[in-house]
Write a protein that holds these residues in place. Structure first.
Motif, short mmCIF file in Angstrom:
data_model
loop_
_atom_site.label_atom_id
_atom_site.label_comp_id
_atom_site.label_asym_id
_atom_site.label_seq_id
_atom_site.Cartn_x
_atom_site.Cartn_y
_atom_site.Cartn_z
N ALA A 92 26.82 -4.84 -19.95
CA ALA A 92 25.86 -5.01 -18.85
C ALA A 92 26.59 -4.89 -17.52
O ALA A 92 27.80 -5.16 -17.44
N PRO A 93 25.88 -4.51 -16.46
CA PRO A 93 26.49 -4.47 -15.13
C PRO A 93 27.09 -5.84 -14.78
O PRO A 93 26.53 -6.88 -15.14
N VAL A 94 28.22 -5.84 -14.08
CA VAL A 94 28.94 -7.08 -13.79
C VAL A 94 29.19 -7.24 -12.30
O VAL A 94 29.29 -6.26 -11.56
N ASP A 95 29.30 -8.49 -11.88
CA ASP A 95 29.78 -8.81 -10.54
C ASP A 95 31.29 -8.96 -10.67
O ASP A 95 31.77 -9.95 -11.24
N ASP A 109 38.09 -11.57 -20.19
CA ASP A 109 36.86 -10.78 -20.22
C ASP A 109 37.17 -9.35 -20.65
O ASP A 109 38.28 -8.85 -20.44
N GLY A 133 31.10 -2.91 -15.65
CA GLY A 133 30.35 -3.65 -16.67
C GLY A 133 31.21 -4.66 -17.37
O GLY A 133 32.44 -4.67 -17.25
N VAL A 184 28.93 -8.12 -23.23
CA VAL A 184 28.18 -9.37 -23.37
C VAL A 184 27.94 -9.75 -24.83
O VAL A 184 27.76 -10.93 -25.13
N ALA A 201 30.96 -14.11 -20.83
CA ALA A 201 30.20 -13.18 -19.99
C ALA A 201 29.02 -13.85 -19.29
O ALA A 201 28.45 -13.30 -18.35
N LYS A 259 27.96 -13.74 -15.31
CA LYS A 259 28.75 -12.72 -14.61
C LYS A 259 28.02 -11.40 -14.43
O LYS A 259 28.49 -10.53 -13.70
N THR A 260 26.89 -11.25 -15.11
CA THR A 260 26.15 -9.99 -15.01
C THR A 260 25.29 -10.00 -13.75
O THR A 260 24.98 -11.04 -13.18
N SER A 299 22.10 -0.42 -18.24
CA SER A 299 22.88 -1.08 -19.29
C SER A 299 23.31 -0.05 -20.29
O SER A 299 22.64 0.95 -20.50
#
Length: 88
Positions: free
Chosen positions: A4-7, A15, A60, A63, A73, A76-77, A85
């Protein structure tokens, strides 16, 4: 595996992230973080450190693996359209 997209600012050691390296996107293990310089150190699953990459190249976070959530995870998304995704 679900990615999934992440910060990137929330990524921590341990991670598994999707990062662009030399024009190709790979999954890497985060082995160190440098928040002041907005970068993470990425490694492979054999213990080799590949080097540092900037937050702008981390896209990403893994997850789930085989439908088992990766607890690291959580939180964090970032919200994104379901088209962004990636399932591999």
């Amino acid at each position: 595996m679900v990615v999934a997209p992440v910060d990137p600012s929330k990524v921590e050691v341990g991670d598994i992230v999707l990062a662009r390296v030399a024009g190709t996107v790979y999954l890497h293990l985060v082995s160190s973080v440098d928040p002041a310089r907005k970068r993470v150190q990425i490694s492979n699953n054999r213990g080799r450190v590949n080097g540092w990459t900037g937050h702008d190249r981390v896209f990403g976070i893994c997850v789930t693996v085989d439908d088992v959530p990766r607890s690291g995870a959580t939180g964090k998304t970032v919200a994104a359209d379901s088209d962004e995704s990636s399932r591999t």
